[in-house]
Design a protein around this motif. Structure first.
Motif, mmCIF file in Angstrom:
data_model
loop_
_atom_site.group_PDB
_atom_site.id
_atom_site.type_symbol
_atom_site.label_atom_id
_atom_site.label_comp_id
_atom_site.label_asym_id
_atom_site.label_seq_id
_atom_site.Cartn_x
_atom_site.Cartn_y
_atom_site.Cartn_z
ATOM 1 N N LEU A 249 3.291 5.662 -5.982
ATOM 2 C CA LEU A 249 2.986 5.724 -7.408
ATOM 3 C C LEU A 249 1.916 6.761 -7.711
ATOM 4 O O LEU A 249 1.995 7.477 -8.715
ATOM 5 C CB LEU A 249 2.529 4.347 -7.897
ATOM 6 N N ARG A 250 0.909 6.848 -6.845
ATOM 7 C CA ARG A 250 -0.197 7.774 -7.092
ATOM 8 C C ARG A 250 0.183 9.220 -6.800
ATOM 9 O O ARG A 250 -0.123 10.124 -7.582
ATOM 10 C CB ARG A 250 -1.414 7.388 -6.241
ATOM 11 N N HIS A 251 0.806 9.443 -5.649
ATOM 12 C CA HIS A 251 1.021 10.814 -5.187
ATOM 13 C C HIS A 251 2.394 11.386 -5.551
ATOM 14 O O HIS A 251 2.576 12.600 -5.459
ATOM 15 C CB HIS A 251 0.839 10.869 -3.663
ATOM 16 N N SER B 166 2.088 1.776 -3.447
ATOM 17 C CA SER B 166 0.981 2.228 -4.302
ATOM 18 C C SER B 166 0.718 3.711 -4.091
ATOM 19 O O SER B 166 0.457 4.451 -5.051
ATOM 20 C CB SER B 166 -0.271 1.405 -4.006
ATOM 21 N N ASN B 167 0.794 4.165 -2.841
ATOM 22 C CA ASN B 167 0.624 5.598 -2.569
ATOM 23 C C ASN B 167 1.739 6.419 -3.226
ATOM 24 O O ASN B 167 1.498 7.530 -3.723
ATOM 25 C CB ASN B 167 0.606 5.845 -1.065
ATOM 26 N N GLU C 159 0.830 -1.209 0.000
ATOM 27 C CA GLU C 159 0.000 0.000 0.000
ATOM 28 C C GLU C 159 0.860 1.252 0.000
ATOM 29 O O GLU C 159 0.533 2.242 -0.666
ATOM 30 C CB GLU C 159 -0.923 -0.004 1.227
ATOM 31 N N PRO D 59 0.175 14.003 -10.066
ATOM 32 C CA PRO D 59 -0.311 13.129 -8.996
ATOM 33 C C PRO D 59 -1.811 12.913 -9.126
ATOM 34 O O PRO D 59 -2.554 13.804 -9.521
ATOM 35 C CB PRO D 59 0.049 13.897 -7.716
ATOM 36 N N SER D 60 -2.258 11.726 -8.751
ATOM 37 C CA SER D 60 -3.680 11.403 -8.779
ATOM 38 C C SER D 60 -4.166 11.219 -7.355
ATOM 39 O O SER D 60 -3.577 10.460 -6.589
ATOM 40 C CB SER D 60 -3.931 10.126 -9.583
ATOM 41 N N PRO E 193 4.520 10.520 -8.629
ATOM 42 C CA PRO E 193 4.976 9.860 -9.856
ATOM 43 C C PRO E 193 6.349 10.382 -10.280
ATOM 44 O O PRO E 193 6.622 11.573 -10.238
ATOM 45 C CB PRO E 193 3.897 10.240 -10.875
ATOM 46 N N GLY F 33 -6.099 9.897 -4.157
ATOM 47 C CA GLY F 33 -6.667 8.604 -3.791
ATOM 48 C C GLY F 33 -7.954 8.770 -3.015
ATOM 49 O O GLY F 33 -8.449 9.869 -2.801
#
Length: 442
Positions: A358-360, A355-356, A352, A394-395, A362, A397
Motif C-alpha cells: 500500500l505504501r510503496h 502494508s508495504n 506487513e 509512493p510514501s 499504490p 516508510g
C-alpha cells in the motif's frame, strides 16, 4: 634557617608561552622535517563518479591517471619557463628548466621533499642565470614553487600548507631585504597568489572532512536506527508471545484444576498429578509474567481480543481492499491448525507485506499465496509495479517492515527472501517450519 629554590625541570612547570612555542616547533618538525623524503606515491583518481563510470574500461584506465598527467603537464610548463625566462641559452637554459621541473615531478612520489627541493631550486636558478637582483623568484621557479605549494597542500593537510606558506614568506623577506636590489619585486605576487590558492585548498579540505564526518554520522545513525527498529520489533514479538503463552498456560491451569471433578471417585494419585500440573502451570505463568512483563511500556494495554491467526486473513484482505489495494488469495495444501506462534507470525508477515504494498506501490495489484506443505508453511506475497495512471505517489516508510518480518522468521528458524521482481514489483517469500503433533504428543 635558609630556604633553597630548585629550578623547574619538567615541562609541566614551564610557562604557557614556552609550551606553546614547543608545540609549534613540534608541529613544524612533524609536518616538514620528519620523513620529509618518505615515498608517498600520488594515488589514482577514483573512477566511480557520475561521469567516469560511464566510460569504457580503457578510458577509465586513462581517467584514473588524470592527476599524474596534470602534474607532468605542469612540470613541462615550469621547465619551459625555467629555460626561456632568463638570459641563459644552450645547456645552461636546459639545466635551469630541469631544475624547475624536478620539484614538480617530485610531488608525485615525495610531496614534502618536493617543497624543500623547490626552495633549493630558487637560489640555484638565480645563480645559474647570474641575476641575483631578481630574487627570490624568476619565471621558472615562480611557476615551480607555486605549483609545488598547491600540489603538496592538496596531498597533505591545512597545517602543512600553513607552514609552507610561512617559510616561503620568511624566505621572500630575507631574499628581498638582504640579497635583492629592490628593482624587481616578485615576492608580493608569489605570496598573494599562493595565499589565495592555499586558502582554496584548505576550504576544500575542510569541506571534504565535513562531508566524511557527515557520512560517518549518517552511517552510525542508520545503524542505530536499524538496531532500535530491531529492538522495537523484538519487544512487540515478546509482547504478543507473552499474551499467547499466558493464555494457554492459564487454560492448562484451569483444566488441571477442573479435571478431577469430571471423574467419579478419582484415584489419589490422579488428583496429585493434576494438582502438580496446576502448580507447575501457575508457577510457569508467574515466571513468564515476571520475565517478559518488563518489555511492556507503561502505557501498554494487553488486547482484549485474541491474537489473530491465518483464519482471520479474509478479514485482513477485505480491509486492505477497502484501502485501495486489489489483492487475491490462494491456499494450497491441506489446511491444518498450526501452533499459535506460527499462526500469529504468519498473519503479521502477510499484514506487513500488504502494508508495504500500500505504501510503496499504490494502485498496484497484489497476490497472497498460502501453502500448507510437509514440514511447514509457505507464504508468498507479491505485488505488481505501480501503474502509470496512478495519481497516488509512493510514501517512504521507516524501514521497520522488512526488519520485523525477518526477525519473526528468524525466531521460528525459518527462511525468507525479499526483493524486486522482473516486472518492477516486489516479492516476499517465507517458509516457516512446523512439525505436526501426533496423537501421542497432543
Amino acid at each position: 634557617m635558609t630556604q633553597t629554590r630548585t629550578a623547574p625541570s619538567g615541562d609541566g612547570e614551564r610557562s604557557p608561552e614556552f609550551r606553546l612555542a614547543m608545540d609549534v616547533l613540534s608541529g613544524l618538525r612533524q609536518d616538514l622535517f620528519h620523513d620529509a623524503f618518505a615515498y608517498r606515491p600520488l594515488p589514482l583518481m577514483g573512477t566511480e563518479g557520475r561521469l567516469t563510470r560511464r566510460l569504457s574500461d580503457k578510458r577509465r584506465w586513462y581517467a584514473a591517471r588524470l592527476p599524474q598527467a596534470v602534474v607532468v603537464a605542469l612540470a613541462l610548463i615550469a621547465m619551459f619557463g625555467g629555460s626561456a625566462g632568463g638570459s641563459m641559452d644552450g645547456p645552461m637554459a636546459l639545466l635551469s628548466g630541469l631544475v624547475c621541473a624536478a620539484p614538480v615531478m617530485a610531488t608525485l612520489v615525495r610531496p614534502v621533499g618536493a617543497f624543500w627541493m623547490s626552495m633549493a631550486a630558487t637560489p640555484l636558478v638565480a645563480l645559474l642565470d647570474g641575476r641575483l637582483g631578481e630574487w627570490p623568484w624568476q619565471p621558472g621557479v615562480f611557476i615551480c614553487h607555486l605549483t609545488v605549494l598547491v600540489v603538496v597542500a592538496i596531498r597533505t593537510r591545512p597545517r602543512t600548507a600553513a607552514w609552507m606558506w610561512a617559510l616561503t614568506a620568511a624566505y621572500a623577506l630575507f631574499a628581498e631585504t638582504v640579497i635583492g636590489d629592490g628593482e624587481y619585486n616578485t615576492s608580493a605576487p608569489m605570496l598573494l597568489l599562493s595565499a589565495l590558492a592555499l586558502l582554496m585548498v584548505a576550504v576544500l579540505h575542510v569541506r571534504r572532512e565535513a562531508r566524511q564526518e557527515v557520512t560517518a554520522q549518517q552511517t552510525v545513525t542508520a545503524h542505530e536506527r536499524s538496531r532500535r527498529t530491531l529492538l522495537e520489533e523484538r519487544t512487540t514479538i515478546a509482547r504478543e508471545l507473552h499474551d499467547v503463552v499466558a493464555h494457554h498456560m492459564s487454560v492448562v491451569a484451569i483444566q488441571a484444576e477442573a479435571a478431577p471433578y469430571r471423574v467419579e471417585n478419582p484415584p489419589e494419585e490422579l488428583e496429585r498429578a493434576f494438582a502438580t500440573i496446576r502448580e507447575n502451570a501457575v508457577a510457569a505463568l508467574t515466571e513468564l509474567r515476571r520475565v517478559l512483563g518488563v518489555v511492556r511500556a507503561e502505557d501498554y494495554e494487553a488486547p482484549d481480543a485474541p491474537q489473530p491467526t491465518l483464519a482471520d486473513l479474509d478479514a485482513l484482505l477485505a480491509n486492505v481492499r477497502d484501502a485501495g489495494l486489489s489483492v487475491d488469495k490462494t491456499v494450497t495444501g491441506a489446511v491444518r491448525e498450526l501452533s499459535p506462534g506460527v499462526e500469529l507470525s504468519a498473519y503479521r508477515i502477510v499484514q506487513e507485506a500488504l502494508s508495504n504494498s500500500l505504501r510503496h506501490a499504490p494502485g498496484a495489484t497484489a497476490r497472497v499465496e498460502v501453502s500448507y506443505v510437509l514440514g511447514g508453511l509457505g507464504l508468498r506475497i507479491v505485488n505488481g509495479s505501480i501503474p502509470q495512471t496512478s495519481l497516488v505517489k509512493p510514501s517512504p516508510g521507516a524501514g521497520h517492515g522488512i526488519t520485523g518480518m525477518r526477525e519473526r522468521v528468524s525466531m521460528l528458524d525459518g527462511e525468507m527472501t525479499a526483493g524486486p521482481t522482473d516486472d518492477g514489483g516486489y516479492e516476499v517469500a517465507v517458509f516457516l517450519p512446523f512439525r505436526a503433533q501426533t496423537e501421542g504428543e497432543a
